[in-house]
Design a protein around this motif. Structure first.
Motif: not given
Length: 710
Positions: A570, A573, A118, A579
Motif C-alpha cells: 500500500n 502504491y 492493488i 510502483w
C-alpha cells in the motif's frame, strides 16, 4: 450555448457514434454513455467529466484530438477554459500534502471504491500471452425426492439470482481504469457465461471439463460479460432443446478438437475414492470458474452459499421466479487498501524482513524454483496414465512426455465432451487430482492433532512437504549426470493462505460473533492473506510432530504478516514512480514455484445445502417454523486455483474445503514441471502419510512414515 451553433442531426449522430471509438492514453468512453447523450451539449459534458482525471499539461492535446473526431461540438466550446466538474482522486485536496517520501500523508482513497484492490489489479494485468489466475469449484447436486426433473432454464435462473446478489459477479471490469461497473439493473437482464455439457457414461468426465475450465483464459477486454463462468454437466433429459433460446444463449466457445481424458490409474487407494450418489440421472454438476481479480477463495465459497439460499423446493418448482423484480446489488465491496494508511517508519521493518528472508533462501541445500521448459504442440498432447507406484519411484525428468491413449470402448456410443480449449489461444497446463477424506477420519485427525498441540492445517503442510521430499529423492537418485551431483534439499518452503475479513467494518468476528452468519464472510472480494516459511528444515531424521508444531506456530502469525506485507504494498502504491519501478523490475515468472507447496484452506463449515442420504436422496431439514423443507443436496465438492500462472508460489497447490466434516483436497500442479508419475507419487505418499500419522508417536520421523508407505 446558442442554438445557431447546433450542427445538423446527422452530424450529431455521427459524432456520438464515433465518440465511443476514442481511446487515448488518459481518457476512454463507455459506449452506453454515448448512446444516452442526445445532444452535443451532453457529449461535451461527458468529455469534460473524463478530463477531471487528466493532468493539466495533457488536457489541451486531448481536446485538440477530440476536436478532429467530434465535429458536433461548437468551436467556441473548445476554447473555453477547462474547469473540473467534480473532485476526483487525482485532484489536489484543499490541505497541502507533504511531498517527502518519509513523512506521513493524510488518509485518502488510493483506488476507486468500485475498483479492484492493488493485488487484484496485479492479477488482472496478466500478459495477454500468459495463463491467468483462475480458481474453479466443482459441486455435485442431487435432486430432492419431490422434484422429478429440473428444467435447464431454471438452473440458469437460479445462477442469475445468486449473481445479482454480488456486485463483482454482476459487473464488468473496465480494462483501462480497472473499475467494476454493473451490467444490468435487474437479474433478468444480467449476462451469464454458461454452457451445458451432456453427462457421459464415464464417471470422471467432469474432471476433464474441470481441467478445461481452469486452464482457459477469460477475455478481459469484453465489457459485455463478467469475468466468471459456469459449466453445467447434466444428464440427457436436462439438456436444453436444440434451437431453444437457452441453447442460443450459451457462451460462444471454440469447437472441440478431440476428447481429452486424464486417466489417473484404476487403483483407488485411501483418499483417492470419491463419493458416489445413488442415481446419476437425478444428479448434475456445476463447475464455477472465477478470475482471481474478482475475489479470493472464500468469495468463491460465498457465491455458493448465496446459490444455496435459492435451491429449496419452492425455487425449484415455482412457475415464475420473477427475475425482473430482483434488483442487482449496486454497492461495491469495501476495499482494505483505502482503510490502511501506513507511514515510512511503519513499513521499514517489514520491508527489511522480507529482503532478509529472501536472502536466506540462497543455498545449494534448499528447494530451488522449478523452471518449466515449453514443449511444441502442447495442445495436442494427451497425458499418459499414471502407473502403479508400489516402489515409490517416479520418472527422473521433471517434464512430461507426449503419449497417446486409445479411446475407451465405453465412450464409443456417447457424445464427446464439449471442450473449452482452443489450441490457437494461450493456455495453461494445470492438472488437478481430487482427494476425499470422510468425516470420521477428519474427526480422528483433528483430535490427534490437538493432542500433539498442533492443527490440521499444519499437518497438511508437513504431509505435503514429506510427499515433495519423496519426489526430490527420486529425482536425485535417478540423476544420470556424472560431473555434477544433485543434492537432496534439506530445507523447503511452504505457504498457507488465510483470510483477513475480520478487519472489515461489517465483521463481528473480533467480538465473538458466529462465523456462519458474519456479513464480512458473505462478501465477494479480495481479502486473502498468507503466511510463508521458505527455510523449514525437513530431512529423513526430522520428527514429524515437531515439524507440525513449528508450522502451527508460524501459521499463528498469519494476521500480523499479512498486514505487514499489505502495508508495504500500500505504501509503495501511493508513490507512482516507486510502483512503476517495482513493476518494471519484478519478474513474476522467475519467482514462480519457489515453494514446495501452497495450502489454500477455506476452513470447516456447515453444509449450506440440504442434507443427503447415502442413497442419494434429499432427506430434508427442519425450517424455523417447524415445517420440514427440502432442496438440492450436495454430494462431492472440491476446488483449487490453477498452478501455471506467472508468480504461482507452490510446486503443488492444495485447495482444502471441509463441509459437514468431510474434507476435500484438490491437488493442482503444472504439467510442464511435474510429470504424471510424480503427481501420482505425491498423491500416494500424501494419502498414506496422512492415514498413518494418526497412529504415529511423538518421536516418529519422516523416514519412518515413508518406509511405511512402501
Amino acid at each position: 450555448m446558442s442554438s445557431s451553433h447546433q450542427p445538423p442531426p446527422f452530424l450529431a449522430g455521427l459524432s456520438i457514434r464515433r465518440l465511443s471509438n476514442i481511446h487515448l492514453p488518459e481518457i476512454s468512453f463507455d459506449i452506453q454513455e454515448t448512446h444516452e447523450a442526445q445532444d452535443p451539449a451532453g457529449v461535451s459534458e461527458i468529455i469534460y467529466e473524463r478530463l477531471d482525471a487528466v493532468k493539466e499539461r495533457e488536457r489541451r492535446s486531448i481536446l485538440r484530438a477530440l476536436k478532429k473526431c467530434c465535429c458536433c461540438i461548437p468551436g467556441d466550446a473548445w476554447e473555453q477554459e477547462y474547469a473540473p466538474i467534480s473532485p476526483t482522486l487525482s485532484e489536489p485536496s484543499d490541505d497541502p500534502e507533504p511531498s517527502s517520501f518519509f513523512t506521513y500523508k493524510p488518509s485518502k482513497n488510493i483506488v476507486d471504491p468500485c475498483g479492484l484492490s492493488i493485488i487484484e489489479r496485479v492479477f488482472f494485468k496478466s500478459p495477454p500471452n500468459r495463463p491467468q489466475v483462475i480458481m474453479s469449484l466443482a459441486l455435485q447436486f442431487i435432486l430432492p425426492p419431490s422434484v422429478k426433473d429440473l428444467d435447464p432454464q431454471r438452473i440458469v435462473d437460479l445462477i442469475r439470482i445468486a449473481q445479482s446478489k454480488h456486485y463483482r459477479c454482476s459487473s464488468f471490469v473496465d480494462p483501462v481504469t480497472m473499475n467494476a461497473h454493473p451490467l444490468a439493473h435487474t437479474a433478468d437482464k444480467l449476462p451469464c457465461n454458461y454452457r451445458f455439457i451432456q453427462k457421459t457414461a464415464d464417471p470422471s468426465c467432469w474432471q476433464t471439463v474441470y481441467t478445461e475450465e481452469i486452464n482457459t483464459n477469460f477475455d478481459v477486454n469484453d465489457v459485455g460479460r463478467p469475468l466468471w463462468r459456469a459449466a453445467i454437466i447434466v444428464p440427457l433429459k436436462m439438456m436444453p432443446k436444440p434451437g431453444s433460446l437457452l441453447q442460443k444463449g450459451e457462451s460462444h466457445l471454440p469447437p472441440a478438437q478431440q476428447t481429452r481424458r486424464l486417466i489417473f490409474g484404476s487403483g483407488k487407494g485411501f483418499g483417492e475414492a470419491l463419493p458416489e450418489c445413488g442415481d446419476e440421472d437425478r444428479s448434475f454438476r456445476i463447475i464455477f470458474s472465477f478470475h482471481h481479480c474478482l475475489g479470493d477463495g472464500l468469495s468463491m465459497f460465498a457465491f455458493c452459499r448465496t446459490f444455496a439460499e435459492c435451491t429449496d423446493v419452492q425455487f425449484l418448482t415455482n412457475e415464475n421466479l420473477h427475475l425482473e423484480n430482483r434488483p442487482v446489488v449496486k454497492e461495491p465491496p469495501p476495499l482494505l487498501d483505502n482503510v490502511v494508511n501506513p507511514y515510512f517508519l511503519e513499513v521499514l521493518p517489514a520491508a527489511v524482513s522480507m529482503a532478509f528472508k529472501s536472502f536466506l533462501r540462497r543455498g545449494r541445500a534448499r528447494f530451488q524454483p522449478q523452471k518449466p521448459i515449453p514443449k511444441p504442440n502442447l495442445h495436442s498432447r494427451v497425458h499418459s496414465s499414471a502407473s502403479s507406484m508400489d516402489n515409490l519411484t517416479a520418472p527422473s525428468s521433471p517434464h512430461p512426455h507426449p503419449t497417446t491413449i486409445p479411446s475407451s470402448p465405453s465412450l464409443a456410443n456417447t457424445n464427446p465432451i464439449q471442450l473449452l480449449r482452443n489450441p490457437h489461444q494461450p493456455q495453461s497446463q494445470t492438472n488437478t487430482r481430487f482427494l476425499w477424506f470422510p468425516s470420521d477420519f477428519t474427526t480422528l485427525l483433528r483430535e490427534t492433532s490437538r493432542s500433539h498441540k498442533t492443527s490440521i492445517a499444519a499437518v497438511l503442510v508437513v504431509t505435503s512437504l514429506t510427499a515433495t521430499l519423496a519426489i526430490l529423492r527420486t529425482r536425485t537418485s535417478t540423476s544420470t549426470s556424472n560431473t555434477t551431483h544433485t543434492e537432496t534439499p534439506t530445507h523447503q518452503g511452504w505457504v498457507v493462505t488465510n483470510s483477513i475479513r475480520h478487519l472489515l467494518p461489517t465483521s463481528h468476528l473480533l467480538t465473538g460473533g458466529p462465523r456462519e452468519t458474519d456479513p464480512a464472510l458473505k462478501l465477494f472480494g479480495g481479502y486473502a492473506g498468507s503466511v510463508m516459511n521458505n527455510n523449514l528444515k525437513l530431512t529423513g531424521t526430522s520428527k514429524l510432530w515437531s515439524r507440525c508444531r513449528s508450522v502451527k506456530a508460524t501459521i499463528g502469525t498469519c494476521l500480523r504478516e499479512s498486514m505487514r506485507r499489505m502495508k508495504v504494498v500500500n505504501y509503495c502504491y501511493r508513490y507512482p514512480k516507486v510502483w512503476r519501478m517495482i513493476e518494471r523490475r519484478t519478474d513474476l515468472g522467475a519467482l514462480s514455484r519457489g515453494f514446495s507447496v501452497e495450502v489454500a484452506n477455506l476452513g470447516a463449515w456447515e453444509d449450506p445445502f440440504w442434507e443427503v442420504e447415502s442413497g442419494g436422496l434429499g432427506e430434508g431439514r427442519a425450517a424455523g417454523d417447524g415445517i420440514v423443507e427440502e432442496g438440492l443436496g450436495l454430494g462431492h465438492f472440491g476446488g483449487v486455483v490453477n498452478s501455471s500462472f506467472d508468480g504461482v508460489r507452490g510446486l503443488f497447490t492444495l485447495g482444502v474445503i471441509t463441509l459437514r466434516g468431510d474434507m476435500s483436497v484438490a491437488v493442482a500442479y503444472d504439467a510442464l514441471c511435474v510429470t504424471e508419475g510424480e503427481a501420482a507419487l505425491f498423491v500416494q505418499v500424501f494419502c498414506q502419510v496422512l492415514r498413518r500419522i494418526v497412529d504415529a508417536g511423538d518421536n516418529a520421523t519422516v523416514d519412518d512414515l515413508l518406509r511405511a508407505c512402501t
